[in-house]
Scaffold this motif. Structure first.
Motif, PDB file in Angstrom:
ATOM      1  N   VAL A   7       1.182   0.936  -2.894  1.00 58.23           N
ATOM      2  CA  VAL A   7       0.713  -0.443  -2.850  1.00 58.23           C
ATOM      3  C   VAL A   7       0.887  -1.069  -4.231  1.00 58.23           C
ATOM      4  N   ILE A   8       1.473  -2.254  -4.276  1.00 56.84           N
ATOM      5  CA  ILE A   8       1.653  -2.980  -5.542  1.00 56.84           C
ATOM      6  C   ILE A   8       0.828  -4.253  -5.480  1.00 56.84           C
ATOM      7  N   ILE A  32       6.033   0.997   1.391  1.00 54.23           N
ATOM      8  CA  ILE A  32       5.709   0.068   0.309  1.00 54.23           C
ATOM      9  C   ILE A  32       5.047  -1.194   0.849  1.00 54.23           C
ATOM     10  N   VAL A  33       3.920  -1.553   0.224  1.00 54.17           N
ATOM     11  CA  VAL A  33       3.197  -2.778   0.561  1.00 54.17           C
ATOM     12  C   VAL A  33       2.960  -3.551  -0.730  1.00 54.17           C
ATOM     13  N   ILE A  34       3.279  -4.850  -0.736  1.00 54.34           N
ATOM     14  CA  ILE A  34       3.097  -5.687  -1.923  1.00 54.34           C
ATOM     15  C   ILE A  34       2.146  -6.839  -1.592  1.00 54.34           C
ATOM     16  N   TYR A  91      -8.663   2.577  -1.770  1.00 52.77           N
ATOM     17  CA  TYR A  91      -8.238   1.410  -1.009  1.00 52.77           C
ATOM     18  C   TYR A  91      -8.525   0.155  -1.824  1.00 52.77           C
ATOM     19  N   ILE A  92      -7.836  -0.944  -1.454  1.00 57.86           N
ATOM     20  CA  ILE A  92      -8.056  -2.234  -2.097  1.00 57.86           C
ATOM     21  C   ILE A  92      -8.620  -3.198  -1.056  1.00 57.86           C
ATOM     22  N   ALA A 101      -5.457   0.916   2.412  1.00 55.42           N
ATOM     23  CA  ALA A 101      -5.517   2.226   1.764  1.00 55.42           C
ATOM     24  C   ALA A 101      -4.233   2.466   0.972  1.00 55.42           C
ATOM     25  N   TYR A 102      -4.311   3.311  -0.039  1.00 57.68           N
ATOM     26  CA  TYR A 102      -3.124   3.630  -0.832  1.00 57.68           C
ATOM     27  C   TYR A 102      -3.139   5.099  -1.230  1.00 57.68           C
TER      28      TYR A 102
END
Length: 725
Positions: A7-8, A32-34, A91-92, A101-102
């Protein structure tokens, strides 16, 4: 097999550059998740001023459009601000309530405009210049108002003012320093730039401190601390940036001015990394594109499990086109002990060049009007090169082309449009491009800010020269081009040594012209730069060179005892061929002090007449209090209770470098043997003109030490030296 989730937080240039590198290295490693807080894909902030000036549209400055994210299966969440990181639960959470989650998290939160605590700063029509939305607001204001003030005379402030002029407004730049761009330019270059900008319609108020922004609820002007006033209906604040660290700080991640990271961009929390303007590395947070891209590459290799050199920091530099004027600045341009090495002013052409030095080393450079030398000067600044390298050498290659050749193939040349060296050279070769404008049309390189134009021009020249010499292959990413020995060839030192060995084995030693022909040399007899290089490599390869008419020089040894010196030399001695031996025999003998003169005599017998890649200093200290320091010599021998300590790789000039301990010998003969073996290993493996201390850094001192402590190899090396001379 399921992929780890990366996650970015941040959809800016640094974070997405890291993602691009990861995709190039290991495209299937991560899901990848931005998350980005703007409602659009990744775009180039450097180009905002061009949008404001009407040269480009928003679409022109998009780096990666929606299609790119979809093609690489990247989930982009726009318009989302992350306000919380649960580092234990991994997680964010966003302000809108989304939880993600990351496995690995990258903080690429960038920075925000610094808003100084000036009374009235919160009034209407007072704004910063950072986003596409800011461009739209400024455009809207220009339709109703005429007078604008820009607080800040740095690059961003000047670009904002130029955009306001394009929109038809009057623009006055207010700066608290005595001249503009004072962090990148000296007073002379700044004055030349100011004169150019005034010709474009810009006005300046320098050495002015704003006391307050006047007006009731809307900006009406500025009041300065000296009591003077300026009418302004729109105020742009462009005085700097502030790293976005609040999210990290709230989440328990160590911060200072920015988020603290190590040499691999790791934060204080496992599996969380930071890159870009929000990161602080060794006390520095960078606001320029090149360092952020360097960080992104190191982080990408780290996350992909690839071997990588650590990020050691960057030399700040700017190669820009400020309102149509080419400007270059690199390194330190002021400070204690800084002196001017070169200063040229051409009033007719409107160009200026200044190179600064400190303790004999190149530390900074400024170019105005003509920035063609920028890349070469940057290389000197980055290496901390000797000022002697600034002097032109007959037969030496074009420094700009050397820098272009040395650039790795996948290095980004045009940061604005993400164009690599390999892409540029490929286009030049395949489409027979002849000019930088043609390169721009085919690759978009130089098509935005124009700062990369000198490097593109150097690559154009380099590619055509490769083609003329029968080369033409674009350097592969894993094997960057080495610096050529001289303008006669594209070969570097390693390739030249290897090819010379092969040629001698195949054809023996005919005349020099045939050897150079086999090497593909650009001239029949070489030049003053390459002839001594070839001569040296043939000689230390233990070949007979009687039939090779390259040069005819004797080698010398200088013997020094106290203030006395005896010198035997030929009229054409090369300075780098000398061996200097210093010893001190004025210390009374004690229970462990040794006879330095006797050891020096043994060394003379072994080393007299030996060809060297560079001059060698040997110091022999017979005990404590000696006038000769063994630790800062190329090779140092220091008497001790156990016998003799032998050191190598010291350097007495700036920067002073202490040599490493090779070993301890009980007798003078053993000490001479180890020192001789070290000297011969240096002769066989060093590049021509490479000092012994630089050689130890390149090969690694521990590697050299392990090699030389092999008794059999030590004897063979010493015997080889004796055979050579």
């Amino acid at each position: 097999m399921s992929r780890s989730k990366l996650v970015i937080i941040g959809n800016g240039m640094a974070g997405v550059k890291c993602v691009e590198e990861i995709i190039a290295l290991e495209p299937d490693t991560y899901e990848i998740v931005i998350y980005g807080n703007e409602p659009r894909p990744n775009y180039n902030r450097i180009m905002l001023s061009k949008v404001l000036q009407g040269e480009h549209s928003l679409q022109d400055i998009i780096i990666n459009d929606w299609t790119w994210y979809a093609e690489h299966q990247i989930r982009l969440c726009t318009g989302e601000t992350v306000h919380r990181i649960d580092t234990r639960g991994k997680y964010i959470e966003t302000e809108s309530g989304i939880k993600e989650a990351y496995d690995v998290l990258i903080l690429a939160t960038g920075s925000s405009p610094f808003i100084p605590p000036i009374p009235g700063i919160d009034k209407e029509r007072v704004m910063s210049f950072r986003t596409i939305d800011d461009c739209s607001r400024m455009s809207d204001y220009s339709k109703a108002y005429r007078k604008a003030a820009v607080i800040g005379g740095g690059l961003l402030g000047l670009e904002a003012a130029r955009g306001l002029l394009h929109l038809g407004m009057e623009a006055v730049v207010v700066h608290n320093a005595p001249y503009i761009m004072n962090r990148q330019l000296d007073q002379k270059a700044a004055a030349m730039l100011q004169q150019e900008l005034e010709g474009q319609g810009m006005s300046f108020l320098l050495a002015k401190n704003t006391q307050k922004i006047t007006g009731r609820s809307q900006a009406q002007g500025l009041l300065f601390t000296d009591g003077s006033k300026l009418e302004a209906q729109v105020v742009i604040v462009a005085v700097g940036i502030r790293p976005n660290v609040d999210l990290a700080r709230r989440s328990g991640i160590a911060t200072n001015r920015a988020i603290l990271v190590d040499d691999y961009m790791r934060t204080s929390v496992p599996d969380i990394y930071a890159v870009g303007e929000c990161a602080e590395h060794r006390g520095i947070s960078y606001g320029l594109v090149a360092p952020l891209y360097e960080q992104g590459k190191v982080l990408a290799r780290t996350l992909c499990g690839k071997e990588t050199t650590e990020y050691k920091g960057s030399i700040p530099y700017s190669q820009l086109k400020v309102s149509g004027v080419d400007v270059f600045s690199a390194g330190e341009i002021s400070g204690e002990g800084m002196q001017t090495a070169i200063q040229h002013l051409d009033g007719i052409r409107g160009t200026y060049k200044k190179v600064l030095m400190q303790a004999g080393k190149v530390r900074g450079a400024i170019l105005f009007g003509d920035t063609a030398e920028g890349t070469a000067l940057l290389g000197l600044v980055q290496r901390g090169a000797d000022v002697a390298e600034l002097a032109p050498r007959e037969g030496a290659p074009d420094p700009a082309e050397v820098a272009a050749a040395a650039l790795p193939a996948q290095e980004t040349v045009c940061a604005c449009n993400n164009v690599t060296k390999a892409a540029i050279m490929k286009a030049i070769q395949e489409q027979d491009l002849e000019t930088t404008d043609q390169v721009k049309e085919q690759t978009k390189a130089t098509g935005s800010c124009g700062g990369c134009r000198p490097m593109v021009a150097a690559l154009l020249k380099h590619t055509h020269n490769l083609k003329k010499s029968g080369g033409g292959a674009v350097a592969t990413p894993d094997k960057p081009a080495s610096l050529p020995v001289c303008s006669c060839t594209e070969l570097g030192h390693a390739e030249l040594k290897e090819m010379l060995d092969d040629i001698v084995v195949m054809i023996g030693l005919p005349d020099i012209s045939l050897i150079l022909e086999k090497l593909g040399w650009g001239s029949e007899l070489g030049c003053v730069v390459c002839r001594p290089v070839i001569h040296y490599y043939l000689q230390v390869s233990n070949r007979s060179i009687n039939d090779i008419e390259i040069m005819n020089k004797e080698y010398r040894i200088i013997e020094r005892n106290g203030n006395q010196a005896e010198l035997s030399r030929d009229d054409e001695i090369e300075a780098h061929s000398e061996v200097q031996v210093r010893w001190d025999d004025h210390i009374p003998l004690s229970f462990y002090a040794r006879d330095a003169g006797s050891l020096a005599a043994q060394l003379r017998m072994r080393w007299v007449g030996a060809a060297m890649p560079s001059s060698v200093n040997i110091g022999i200290a017979p005990g404590p209090g000696s006038l000769v320091s063994a630790l800062v010599q190329d090779i140092g021998l220091l008497a001790s209770p156990a016998g003799w300590e032998i050191y190598a790789g010291g350097h007495a000039e700036h920067p002073v470098k202490e040599g490493g301990l090779l070993g301890v010998a009980e007798t003078e003969w053993q000490a001479a043997m180890l020192a001789t073996a070290c000297l011969q290993w240096y002769r066989q493996t060093a590049w021509y003109d490479e000092p012994l201390w630089a050689w130890t850094e390149r090969l690694g001192f521990m590697s050299i030490r392990e090699t030389l402590l092999d008794d059999q190899l030590q004897k063979e090396l010493a015997a080889t030296l004796q055979a050579d001379i």
